[in-house]
Design a protein around this motif. Sequence first.
Motif, PDB file in Angstrom:
ATOM      1  N   LYS A 154      17.596  -1.087 -14.266  1.00 28.60           N
ATOM      2  CA  LYS A 154      18.499  -1.281 -13.130  1.00 28.60           C
ATOM      3  C   LYS A 154      19.897  -0.744 -13.449  1.00 28.60           C
ATOM      4  CE  LYS A 154      16.179  -5.465 -11.446  1.00 28.60           C
ATOM      5  NZ  LYS A 154      16.346  -6.910 -11.125  1.00 28.60           N
ATOM      6  N   LYS A 155      20.438  -0.007 -12.499  1.00 21.06           N
ATOM      7  CA  LYS A 155      21.747   0.600 -12.679  1.00 21.06           C
ATOM      8  C   LYS A 155      22.813  -0.450 -12.944  1.00 21.06           C
ATOM      9  CE  LYS A 155      25.165   3.524 -10.357  1.00 21.06           C
ATOM     10  NZ  LYS A 155      25.503   4.254  -9.112  1.00 21.06           N
ATOM     11  N   GLU A 156      22.762  -1.566 -12.194  1.00 22.21           N
ATOM     12  CA  GLU A 156      23.780  -2.601 -12.364  1.00 22.21           C
ATOM     13  C   GLU A 156      23.691  -3.274 -13.736  1.00 22.21           C
ATOM     14  OE1 GLU A 156      20.544  -4.372  -9.587  1.00 22.21           O
ATOM     15  OE2 GLU A 156      21.516  -2.425  -9.982  1.00 22.21           O
ATOM     16  N   ASP A 157      22.467  -3.360 -14.290  1.00 23.64           N
ATOM     17  CA  ASP A 157      22.302  -3.939 -15.628  1.00 23.64           C
ATOM     18  C   ASP A 157      22.909  -3.023 -16.690  1.00 23.64           C
ATOM     19  OD1 ASP A 157      21.007  -6.128 -14.594  1.00 23.64           O
ATOM     20  OD2 ASP A 157      18.989  -5.422 -15.087  1.00 23.64           O
ATOM     21  N   ILE A 158      22.662  -1.731 -16.535  1.00 28.78           N
ATOM     22  CA  ILE A 158      23.219  -0.767 -17.493  1.00 28.78           C
ATOM     23  C   ILE A 158      24.743  -0.757 -17.419  1.00 28.78           C
ATOM     24  CG2 ILE A 158      23.361   1.680 -18.082  1.00 28.78           C
ATOM     25  CD1 ILE A 158      20.443   1.939 -17.163  1.00 28.78           C
ATOM     26  N   GLU A 159      25.264  -0.807 -16.215  1.00 28.43           N
ATOM     27  CA  GLU A 159      26.719  -0.828 -16.041  1.00 28.43           C
ATOM     28  C   GLU A 159      27.324  -2.075 -16.673  1.00 28.43           C
ATOM     29  OE1 GLU A 159      27.197  -0.481 -11.846  1.00 28.43           O
ATOM     30  OE2 GLU A 159      27.065   1.724 -11.853  1.00 28.43           O
ATOM     31  N   ARG A 160      26.635  -3.194 -16.530  1.00 29.17           N
ATOM     32  CA  ARG A 160      27.119  -4.436 -17.148  1.00 29.17           C
ATOM     33  C   ARG A 160      27.119  -4.308 -18.671  1.00 29.17           C
ATOM     34  NH1 ARG A 160      24.131 -10.404 -16.818  1.00 29.17           N
ATOM     35  NH2 ARG A 160      25.367 -11.361 -18.504  1.00 29.17           N
ATOM     36  N   LEU A 161      26.044  -3.727 -19.226  1.00 29.36           N
ATOM     37  CA  LEU A 161      25.955  -3.558 -20.676  1.00 29.36           C
ATOM     38  C   LEU A 161      27.069  -2.651 -21.182  1.00 29.36           C
ATOM     39  CD1 LEU A 161      24.388  -4.046 -23.316  1.00 29.36           C
ATOM     40  CD2 LEU A 161      23.004  -2.037 -22.756  1.00 29.36           C
ATOM     41  N   VAL A 162      27.303  -1.563 -20.490  1.00 24.33           N
ATOM     42  CA  VAL A 162      28.370  -0.643 -20.885  1.00 24.33           C
ATOM     43  C   VAL A 162      29.725  -1.348 -20.825  1.00 24.33           C
ATOM     44  CG1 VAL A 162      29.600   1.463 -20.271  1.00 24.33           C
ATOM     45  CG2 VAL A 162      27.101   1.422 -20.220  1.00 24.33           C
ATOM     46  N   GLU A 163      29.934  -2.142 -19.792  1.00 24.38           N
ATOM     47  CA  GLU A 163      31.196  -2.874 -19.664  1.00 24.38           C
ATOM     48  C   GLU A 163      31.356  -3.886 -20.794  1.00 24.38           C
ATOM     49  OE1 GLU A 163      34.877  -3.569 -18.313  1.00 24.38           O
ATOM     50  OE2 GLU A 163      33.498  -2.045 -17.526  1.00 24.38           O
ATOM     51  N   ASP A 164      30.250  -4.542 -21.177  1.00 21.42           N
ATOM     52  CA  ASP A 164      30.296  -5.498 -22.293  1.00 21.42           C
ATOM     53  C   ASP A 164      30.646  -4.793 -23.606  1.00 21.42           C
ATOM     54  OD1 ASP A 164      29.665  -7.556 -20.579  1.00 21.42           O
ATOM     55  OD2 ASP A 164      27.542  -7.656 -21.166  1.00 21.42           O
ATOM     56  N   ALA A 165      30.036  -3.614 -23.820  1.00 20.39           N
ATOM     57  CA  ALA A 165      30.326  -2.857 -25.039  1.00 20.39           C
ATOM     58  C   ALA A 165      31.778  -2.389 -25.043  1.00 20.39           C
ATOM     59  CB  ALA A 165      29.379  -1.670 -25.151  1.00 20.39           C
ATOM     60  N   LYS A 166      32.252  -1.961 -23.899  1.00 21.24           N
ATOM     61  CA  LYS A 166      33.647  -1.524 -23.762  1.00 21.24           C
ATOM     62  C   LYS A 166      34.598  -2.654 -24.115  1.00 21.24           C
ATOM     63  CE  LYS A 166      36.840   0.284 -20.260  1.00 21.24           C
ATOM     64  NZ  LYS A 166      36.967   0.716 -18.839  1.00 21.24           N
ATOM     65  N   ARG A 167      34.334  -3.837 -23.563  1.00 16.03           N
ATOM     66  CA  ARG A 167      35.184  -4.996 -23.823  1.00 16.03           C
ATOM     67  C   ARG A 167      35.142  -5.363 -25.314  1.00 16.03           C
ATOM     68  NH1 ARG A 167      33.725  -7.523 -19.769  1.00 16.03           N
ATOM     69  NH2 ARG A 167      31.866  -8.525 -20.642  1.00 16.03           N
ATOM     70  N   ASN A 168      33.978  -5.214 -25.927  1.00 12.11           N
ATOM     71  CA  ASN A 168      33.819  -5.542 -27.339  1.00 12.11           C
ATOM     72  C   ASN A 168      34.635  -4.597 -28.221  1.00 12.11           C
ATOM     73  OD1 ASN A 168      32.523  -7.656 -28.625  1.00 12.11           O
ATOM     74  ND2 ASN A 168      30.766  -6.433 -29.250  1.00 12.11           N
ATOM     75  N   ILE A 169      34.597  -3.317 -27.909  1.00 10.14           N
ATOM     76  CA  ILE A 169      35.366  -2.342 -28.684  1.00 10.14           C
ATOM     77  C   ILE A 169      36.857  -2.593 -28.510  1.00 10.14           C
ATOM     78  CG2 ILE A 169      35.925   0.111 -28.916  1.00 10.14           C
ATOM     79  CD1 ILE A 169      32.983   0.655 -28.018  1.00 10.14           C
ATOM     80  N   GLU A 170      37.251  -2.900 -27.301  1.00 14.85           N
ATOM     81  CA  GLU A 170      38.668  -3.175 -27.042  1.00 14.85           C
ATOM     82  C   GLU A 170      39.126  -4.465 -27.723  1.00 14.85           C
ATOM     83  OE1 GLU A 170      38.958  -3.117 -22.810  1.00 14.85           O
ATOM     84  OE2 GLU A 170      38.933  -0.927 -22.685  1.00 14.85           O
ATOM     85  N   ALA A 171      38.164  -5.318 -28.097  1.00 12.63           N
ATOM     86  CA  ALA A 171      38.490  -6.545 -28.832  1.00 12.63           C
ATOM     87  C   ALA A 171      38.428  -6.342 -30.341  1.00 12.63           C
ATOM     88  CB  ALA A 171      37.542  -7.667 -28.418  1.00 12.63           C
ATOM     89  N   GLY A 172      38.095  -5.101 -30.785  1.00 13.35           N
ATOM     90  CA  GLY A 172      38.128  -4.815 -32.219  1.00 13.35           C
ATOM     91  C   GLY A 172      36.873  -4.225 -32.812  1.00 13.35           C
ATOM     92  N   ALA A 173      35.733  -4.250 -32.102  1.00  8.08           N
ATOM     93  CA  ALA A 173      34.482  -3.732 -32.661  1.00  8.08           C
ATOM     94  C   ALA A 173      34.632  -2.264 -33.046  1.00  8.08           C
ATOM     95  CB  ALA A 173      33.339  -3.905 -31.668  1.00  8.08           C
ATOM     96  N   LEU A 174      33.949  -1.871 -34.131  1.00  8.09           N
ATOM     97  CA  LEU A 174      34.160  -0.566 -34.755  1.00  8.09           C
ATOM     98  C   LEU A 174      33.116   0.471 -34.351  1.00  8.09           C
ATOM     99  CD1 LEU A 174      35.027  -1.829 -38.345  1.00  8.09           C
ATOM    100  CD2 LEU A 174      36.618  -1.148 -36.538  1.00  8.09           C
TER     101      LEU A 174
END
Length: 645
Positions: A154-174
């Motif tokens: 599902k497109k919305e699921d993938i978009e959510r996952l990408v947003e979660d990864a984005k937020r994680n990197i912005e919080a410090g993930a390498l």
Amino acid sequence: MRKILIIILILCLLPLKPIAEKEEYHIVIKNGTIFNPSTDHELVGYNIGIKDDKILRITKEDISGKEEIDATGLVVSPGFIDLISYDPNSVGIRLKVLDGITSNLAMHGGTEDAEQWYRGWSKSGVLTNFGASSFITRQRWPIVGYGVDTEMTKKEDIERLVEDAKRNIEAGALGISFSFEYVPGIKYEVIPLLNLAKEYNVPTFYHLRYSDGDRGLEGIKEVIEYGKETGAIIHIMHINSTGGTFHMEEALEMVNKAREEGLDITACVYPYNFWATYIDSARFRPEWQKRYRITYEDLQIGGTDIRITKDTFDKYRTQHLLVAAHGSMPEEELIMALKDPHIMIGSDTIIEPSGNNHPRGAGTYSRLFGKYVREEKVLSTMDAIKKVSYLPAKRMESVAPQMRYKGRIEIGSDADITIFNPDTIIDRSTVKDTTLPSVGVEYVIINGVIVKNNNGIVEGISPGRPIRSYFVDKIDENKPIDFNLKLEDKDKISLESVYELDGQIYLPIKRLFEYLNIATENNKDGSINIGNVVNLEIGNKAAKIGDKEMVFDKEPIIYKEGIYIGAKDLGKILEGNFKLIYHEKGIDFKYGESDKTIEAFLPIDEEKIKTTNSKKSYIGAYGFSALIIALVLFSLKDKKGSREI
């Protein structure tokens, strides 16, 4: 009383230490052989001065510090960076330190919540530096559940996952990590996630989809194609156990060809000829014996002497136990990978308190230096040091600002240093006894703090710091300054990589003399030849022009992956051959006598100010001494007069 006064008089006549002078270095490392992988130097007879958490000096001068380490006969290396590890538990992280590791990066597991992860470990305190990736396996769970074969369509699921990864990197993930073989359902989300990685310029890490002899190269091809399509940075984890097994030569050719074609791709190995994983994982699906060319009896439960049999396999399969697969990787392929100059080292584990692990969690780095450098001479000490420090640091620089200061021994780099005995370093851990510590690592310094000495790990300290993405870690860098060169009728050029340090301008020797068309030779031992007559050394103010001795204002230094010389000293080197005209933003060179106008444009000479203040301190000290002497003499005279009355 007369004797006391005479003693005071003698003490007053002794040279006094300037009142304003203070001990400059907190730690000094003496007499070791320094290996700096960023410039290929092997320096003998040098000392390292550390102040706070930085390397302040690399010099031939005899310096002193509050703590001094005699490294005679030892290798002084940048601290080892474990690129492929897991969370720094209290047992495993001590074994990592004893194996020479100064930075433990959880890039094969990582976290789904970087903010919480970093906060938790920072609060607990860690011996080593620590960091983690954004772990897609766990980030999928809240969206599609725990099923490893479940595909995200599902497109919305993938978009959510990408947003979660984005937020994680912005919080410090390498970066972003994938485990394709363990979660075969990861497919459709890969490209969108790599587009994010490209946008943020962060590396992506892969446990490839296939580990067997039949399809292993398909796994390498898959990630290369992902990288070419998106432009994302690709790192293949433990290519000797996934992707390259049974066809390492072809695997390395594929990776190196992709790099030559412009893809930013790297890979790592661990120096063992057997892998280990959990027996209940997807790796042990039917026909695993054929895929990996092993039998039931080749499996041993980590931390025990128990071997699996056909009769016990199903029983243990219901348990979450890690098993080692003896004979699962050809030794000759490991050696082939170790010889590749681009391959780096990652342990792929950390020892859990239960001990149910692969021995690589305790012995990876000491095994590399003991077995493959000293005993089998597969690679040199310098090549091995690059693989455990400099290459991992370079891999992480795009996302982690701190990594620009690790993995090297340079002026201004982080004081993360591993000192080991090249004659004794070796691993001792085995599949049965995974928690046996390595030997031969004598000292480990992390952020300017000695965490391991001759007595073992120093208790009660945790100097490790979080290593986070550039969204969180903001580090002020010393930026290069604008600086131009103009030689007679040649076009004026902008000399790159000119820096100001402590009020002095430093010029890169190689680029400078290339412009002047003067040959230079930077030798591994720290000596530098300019033309046929000039001989100088890193960390040494004394130099020679032919038979003439000279003394520089500043020592030549290792800085920013190069060799630098103070601008003031350039005139001394070129005297009689060039006339140097200094101006605000550069130097004009004309053939003839040198023009000593350096002071007109260089910043205030901090060294001269310091010397002036030092002289004032001496004057003050001797003035005080003179006052004491006068009082003593007056006292003696007064007492003599009293006796005569």
